[in-house]
Each structure stands twice: as C-alpha cells, then as structure tokens.
Design a protein around this motif. Structure first.
Motif: not given
Length: 184
Positions: A15-21, A35-42, A46-53
């Motif tokens: 997720x961090x790498x996707x955001x940086x990209x 959503x763009x972060x999630x798409x880039x990170x595949x 729901x998994x995103x929100x398990x780890x970050x707000x």
C-alpha cells in the motif's frame, strides 16, 4: 504468528509503494484516492481499512519508516561531523519528488510538523548522546532548535528545487550553520 506478521508487513509495504507510485505520477496527494491505492497494490478496500484509516495514514507510516532508516544510517555514520548529514540530504534528494508533490497540496509543513518531535529525538540522540539526562530542558530546547532548522532547510531545499546541490555540500552547510557559522 510469524507468517501473519510478515503478511501484514507485505500488505502495508504494498500500500505504501502504491501510494508513492501514484504520488510520483499524479503530483499531488489530493488527487490520489484510496481506491486507486488499492487498485495499484492489488488489495481490496476492506483489507486497506484493516491496516489504515485513510491515505494520510499510509503516507505517515511511509515517512516514519524513512525517518527510522535515516536515523539508523546517521547513527552508523563513521565519517567526519561536517559530512554526517550527507546521509540525510542524500535521502531527501531521493524522495524529493514525493515531498514536492505534497507541496502542491499545501501540506508539507503540516506533515513535517507531525515529525518534528521525532526529529528532535534523533537530534538529541546524535548530537548529544549520553551527555546529559534526556529530560534535561536545555537539551530539549537545543534538540528542537536543531531539528526545526533542519526541517526548514529541508523544505527550502525541496521547494526551491535545489536538490541538485550535492548532499555532501548540504551536509557541510548544515554543520556550519549548527556551529554558528555562515557559509557561502
């Protein structure tokens, strides 16, 4: 238990790498969506929100990791004092495009102000290790003064697009300023 921790670390890193990209492509944080972060990170939302707000928390976690790496590198420095900060400025030059994209949002100062205390701890550890108790008020003043100066110089260096100045030269200049000298 170890595999779960590795899985969590991998997910957060993705997720961090996707955001940086995305920051490097889109040039500002506001245009990047969760959503763009999630798409880039595949990774699912729901998994995103398990780890970050939110995406700001992803960015904060990334920057804290970078600060930790710089701190480790500065502690391990064996060169001269006037070139110690080469490690820091080389790192900043490397992530300058990311920091520059935050400038477009008007957010770099707000983001770095979150980390000023962490930089003060680093300063106290590097500049005054073991010299006086960590709860000494004078040490706190000095550490915050030095970290504030470093952060202000950092933003000037990034925002004025001066990252072409070699890291070793910036280190020499910062050391001179800390020593009370003006430098050309």
């Amino acid at each position: 238990m170890v595999p779960r921790n590795r899985s969590v670390r991998r997910t957060k890193a993705a997720l961090q790498s996707a955001l940086v990209d995305l920051l490097l492509e889109q040039k500002n944080l506001q245009s990047v969506t969760v959503q763009a972060i999630c798409d880039r990170a595949n990774i699912s939302r729901s998994t995103f929100y398990l780890h970050f707000e939110n995406k700001d928390e992803v960015l904060s976690s990334y920057l804290l990791q970078m600060i930790g790496r710089v701190h480790d590198a500065l502690r391990a420095w064996t060169g001269s004092d006037d070139t110690r900060w080469t490690v820091y400025f080389a790192h900043i030059a490397h992530i300058a495009p990311i920091l520059g994209s935050l400038s477009l949002d008007g957010g770099p100062h707000a983001i770095l102000s979150r980390y000023e205390r962490q930089f003060a701890v680093i300063m106290q550890d590097l500049v005054m290790p073991g010299r006086v108790p960590t709860n000494d008020t004078a040490v706190g003043y000095a550490a915050h003064y030095l970290s504030g100066g470093l952060l202000a110089l950092t933003w000037w260096w990034v925002e004025e697009d001066r990252c072409g100045t070699p890291a070793q030269e910036m280190s020499r200049r910062y050391h001179a300023l800390c020593s009370g000298q003006l430098c050309p």
